[in-house]
Design a protein around this motif. Sequence first.
Motif, PDB file in Angstrom:
ATOM      1  N   GLY A  70       0.837  -1.192   0.000  1.00 13.68           N
ATOM      2  CA  GLY A  70       0.000   0.000   0.000  1.00 13.68           C
ATOM      3  C   GLY A  70       0.867   1.235   0.000  1.00 13.68           C
ATOM      4  N   PRO A  71       0.278   2.361   0.329  1.00 14.49           N
ATOM      5  CA  PRO A  71       1.091   3.574   0.377  1.00 14.49           C
ATOM      6  C   PRO A  71       2.154   3.439   1.465  1.00 14.49           C
ATOM      7  CG  PRO A  71      -1.104   3.987   1.261  1.00 14.49           C
ATOM      8  CD  PRO A  71      -1.098   2.596   0.710  1.00 14.49           C
ATOM      9  N   GLU A  72       3.329   3.981   1.159  1.00 18.54           N
ATOM     10  CA  GLU A  72       4.428   3.886   2.119  1.00 18.54           C
ATOM     11  C   GLU A  72       4.099   4.687   3.359  1.00 18.54           C
ATOM     12  OE1 GLU A  72       8.484   4.415   1.046  1.00 18.54           O
ATOM     13  OE2 GLU A  72       8.132   3.638  -0.964  1.00 18.54           O
ATOM     14  N   LYS A  73       4.472   4.116   4.477  1.00 13.46           N
ATOM     15  CA  LYS A  73       4.256   4.783   5.744  1.00 13.46           C
ATOM     16  C   LYS A  73       5.240   5.947   5.864  1.00 13.46           C
ATOM     17  CE  LYS A  73       4.336   3.806  10.653  1.00 13.46           C
ATOM     18  NZ  LYS A  73       4.681   2.831  11.671  1.00 13.46           N
ATOM     19  N   ALA A  74       4.744   7.074   6.271  1.00 11.31           N
ATOM     20  CA  ALA A  74       5.598   8.255   6.429  1.00 11.31           C
ATOM     21  C   ALA A  74       6.568   8.016   7.577  1.00 11.31           C
ATOM     22  CB  ALA A  74       4.741   9.487   6.718  1.00 11.31           C
ATOM     23  N   PRO A  75       7.808   8.467   7.429  1.00  8.63           N
ATOM     24  CA  PRO A  75       8.771   8.266   8.511  1.00  8.63           C
ATOM     25  C   PRO A  75       8.345   9.045   9.755  1.00  8.63           C
ATOM     26  CG  PRO A  75       9.709   9.630   6.775  1.00  8.63           C
ATOM     27  CD  PRO A  75       8.370   9.163   6.292  1.00  8.63           C
ATOM     28  N   ASP A  76       8.568   8.454  10.883  1.00  3.63           N
ATOM     29  CA  ASP A  76       8.231   9.080  12.160  1.00  3.63           C
ATOM     30  C   ASP A  76       9.281  10.142  12.464  1.00  3.63           C
ATOM     31  OD1 ASP A  76       7.584   9.773  14.748  1.00  3.63           O
ATOM     32  OD2 ASP A  76       7.448   7.720  15.479  1.00  3.63           O
ATOM     33  N   PRO A  77       8.885  11.387  12.673  1.00  8.34           N
ATOM     34  CA  PRO A  77       9.863  12.438  12.936  1.00  8.34           C
ATOM     35  C   PRO A  77      10.633  12.223  14.247  1.00  8.34           C
ATOM     36  CG  PRO A  77       7.632  13.267  13.228  1.00  8.34           C
ATOM     37  CD  PRO A  77       7.521  11.885  12.670  1.00  8.34           C
ATOM     38  N   LEU A  78      10.100  11.400  15.129  1.00 14.72           N
ATOM     39  CA  LEU A  78      10.773  11.151  16.400  1.00 14.72           C
ATOM     40  C   LEU A  78      11.835  10.059  16.295  1.00 14.72           C
ATOM     41  CD1 LEU A  78       7.708  11.338  18.819  1.00 14.72           C
ATOM     42  CD2 LEU A  78       9.312  13.141  18.188  1.00 14.72           C
ATOM     43  N   ASP A  79      11.902   9.389  15.144  1.00 14.91           N
ATOM     44  CA  ASP A  79      12.904   8.329  14.971  1.00 14.91           C
ATOM     45  C   ASP A  79      14.329   8.868  15.078  1.00 14.91           C
ATOM     46  OD1 ASP A  79      11.079   6.298  14.789  1.00 14.91           O
ATOM     47  OD2 ASP A  79      11.127   6.170  12.596  1.00 14.91           O
ATOM     48  N   ALA A  80      14.557  10.077  14.610  1.00 10.71           N
ATOM     49  CA  ALA A  80      15.897  10.678  14.697  1.00 10.71           C
ATOM     50  C   ALA A  80      16.285  10.894  16.162  1.00 10.71           C
ATOM     51  CB  ALA A  80      15.945  11.996  13.936  1.00 10.71           C
ATOM     52  N   ILE A  81      15.340  11.354  16.973  1.00  8.97           N
ATOM     53  CA  ILE A  81      15.619  11.566  18.398  1.00  8.97           C
ATOM     54  C   ILE A  81      15.864  10.215  19.072  1.00  8.97           C
ATOM     55  CG2 ILE A  81      14.669  12.409  20.584  1.00  8.97           C
ATOM     56  CD1 ILE A  81      13.107  14.490  18.950  1.00  8.97           C
ATOM     57  N   ARG A  82      15.056   9.225  18.709  1.00 11.65           N
ATOM     58  CA  ARG A  82      15.250   7.886  19.284  1.00 11.65           C
ATOM     59  C   ARG A  82      16.637   7.340  18.937  1.00 11.65           C
ATOM     60  NH1 ARG A  82       9.694   7.299  17.383  1.00 11.65           N
ATOM     61  NH2 ARG A  82       8.325   7.377  19.198  1.00 11.65           N
ATOM     62  N   ALA A  83      17.087   7.580  17.722  1.00 13.18           N
ATOM     63  CA  ALA A  83      18.420   7.115  17.310  1.00 13.18           C
ATOM     64  C   ALA A  83      19.506   7.821  18.132  1.00 13.18           C
ATOM     65  CB  ALA A  83      18.629   7.355  15.819  1.00 13.18           C
ATOM     66  N   GLU A  84      19.330   9.114  18.374  1.00  8.02           N
ATOM     67  CA  GLU A  84      20.300   9.851  19.199  1.00  8.02           C
ATOM     68  C   GLU A  84      20.306   9.334  20.633  1.00  8.02           C
ATOM     69  OE1 GLU A  84      21.024  14.212  18.821  1.00  8.02           O
ATOM     70  OE2 GLU A  84      19.260  14.118  17.510  1.00  8.02           O
ATOM     71  N   ILE A  85      19.120   9.015  21.149  1.00  7.69           N
ATOM     72  CA  ILE A  85      19.023   8.465  22.506  1.00  7.69           C
ATOM     73  C   ILE A  85      19.756   7.129  22.569  1.00  7.69           C
ATOM     74  CG2 ILE A  85      17.407   7.413  24.158  1.00  7.69           C
ATOM     75  CD1 ILE A  85      15.444   9.697  23.434  1.00  7.69           C
ATOM     76  N   LYS A  86      19.566   6.316  21.554  1.00  8.38           N
ATOM     77  CA  LYS A  86      20.261   5.027  21.505  1.00  8.38           C
ATOM     78  C   LYS A  86      21.780   5.236  21.502  1.00  8.38           C
ATOM     79  CE  LYS A  86      20.513   0.751  18.866  1.00  8.38           C
ATOM     80  NZ  LYS A  86      20.072   0.022  17.696  1.00  8.38           N
ATOM     81  N   ASP A  87      22.250   6.208  20.727  1.00  8.63           N
ATOM     82  CA  ASP A  87      23.684   6.519  20.694  1.00  8.63           C
ATOM     83  C   ASP A  87      24.182   6.978  22.069  1.00  8.63           C
ATOM     84  OD1 ASP A  87      23.790   5.876  18.013  1.00  8.63           O
ATOM     85  OD2 ASP A  87      23.710   7.961  17.317  1.00  8.63           O
ATOM     86  N   GLU A  88      23.393   7.801  22.747  1.00  8.94           N
ATOM     87  CA  GLU A  88      23.791   8.283  24.079  1.00  8.94           C
ATOM     88  C   GLU A  88      23.833   7.138  25.083  1.00  8.94           C
ATOM     89  OE1 GLU A  88      24.969  11.271  25.086  1.00  8.94           O
ATOM     90  OE2 GLU A  88      24.853  11.929  23.009  1.00  8.94           O
ATOM     91  N   ILE A  89      22.895   6.221  24.990  1.00 10.86           N
ATOM     92  CA  ILE A  89      22.902   5.063  25.896  1.00 10.86           C
ATOM     93  C   ILE A  89      24.127   4.197  25.618  1.00 10.86           C
ATOM     94  CG2 ILE A  89      21.702   2.909  26.472  1.00 10.86           C
ATOM     95  CD1 ILE A  89      19.076   4.551  26.194  1.00 10.86           C
ATOM     96  N   ASN A  90      24.453   3.992  24.342  1.00  9.78           N
ATOM     97  CA  ASN A  90      25.665   3.239  24.004  1.00  9.78           C
ATOM     98  C   ASN A  90      26.906   3.944  24.538  1.00  9.78           C
ATOM     99  OD1 ASN A  90      24.289   1.179  22.674  1.00  9.78           O
ATOM    100  ND2 ASN A  90      24.436   2.182  20.691  1.00  9.78           N
ATOM    101  N   GLN A  91      26.941   5.263  24.452  1.00  9.30           N
ATOM    102  CA  GLN A  91      28.054   6.039  24.983  1.00  9.30           C
ATOM    103  C   GLN A  91      28.128   5.885  26.497  1.00  9.30           C
ATOM    104  OE1 GLN A  91      30.420   7.448  23.400  1.00  9.30           O
ATOM    105  NE2 GLN A  91      31.384   8.704  24.938  1.00  9.30           N
ATOM    106  N   PHE A  92      26.966   5.909  27.162  1.00 11.52           N
ATOM    107  CA  PHE A  92      26.924   5.719  28.607  1.00 11.52           C
ATOM    108  C   PHE A  92      27.523   4.364  28.999  1.00 11.52           C
ATOM    109  CE2 PHE A  92      24.573   3.413  31.899  1.00 11.52           C
ATOM    110  CZ  PHE A  92      24.972   4.110  33.021  1.00 11.52           C
ATOM    111  N   VAL A  93      27.102   3.316  28.299  1.00  9.87           N
ATOM    112  CA  VAL A  93      27.611   1.974  28.596  1.00  9.87           C
ATOM    113  C   VAL A  93      29.124   1.930  28.403  1.00  9.87           C
ATOM    114  CG1 VAL A  93      27.579  -0.437  27.819  1.00  9.87           C
ATOM    115  CG2 VAL A  93      25.432   0.807  28.087  1.00  9.87           C
TER     116      VAL A  93
END
Length: 160
Positions: free
Chosen positions: A49-72
């Motif tokens: 069907g029609p492509e799902k629009a990208p979630d604008p919060l995905d970029a923030i989630r990716a940054e959060i994931k990077d920060e958590i990896n940095q924390f570890v």
Amino acid sequence: MRGSATTYGKRYSFLNATGIIVSGEDNDALSNSNPAAVKVEVVNDEPAGPEKAPDPLDAIRAEIKDEINQFVKLSSLTFEDKSYFTDAEKADFKATIAAINEGAKAMGPEEGLKVKLADLKTLNRAIGDELAMRQGKTDLTKAMTDALRDKKVGEQQELG
């Protein structure tokens, strides 16, 4: 046996070439009277069907994931098999992250993610600064080390 191997090869070559996926157990040889023993599904390469629009919060989630990896990474660094941080300090770090998560949940999705990202960055900076101090990589530590070295050199010259 040779005929069976040839048939098997032809069947699976055809299935692979056409993109047909066979589900279930391949038991049609056991049941010649039941041609529907193997179900065949054709995989369509076109989007459903029609492509799902990208979630604008995905970029923030990716940054959060990077920060958590940095924390570890920061909190688990060791020197000569000894951690720079005690287990109690690590527990405090984890409790801080839990508090950050709870605080973010109390807000709306976008605002909560932005605050969580900012708080994680602040925590990582604080851990990084403490780590640099413990590793002797801060300007103050360097200045103190240089002063002590100069003092020892001066004492040695007086004795010499």
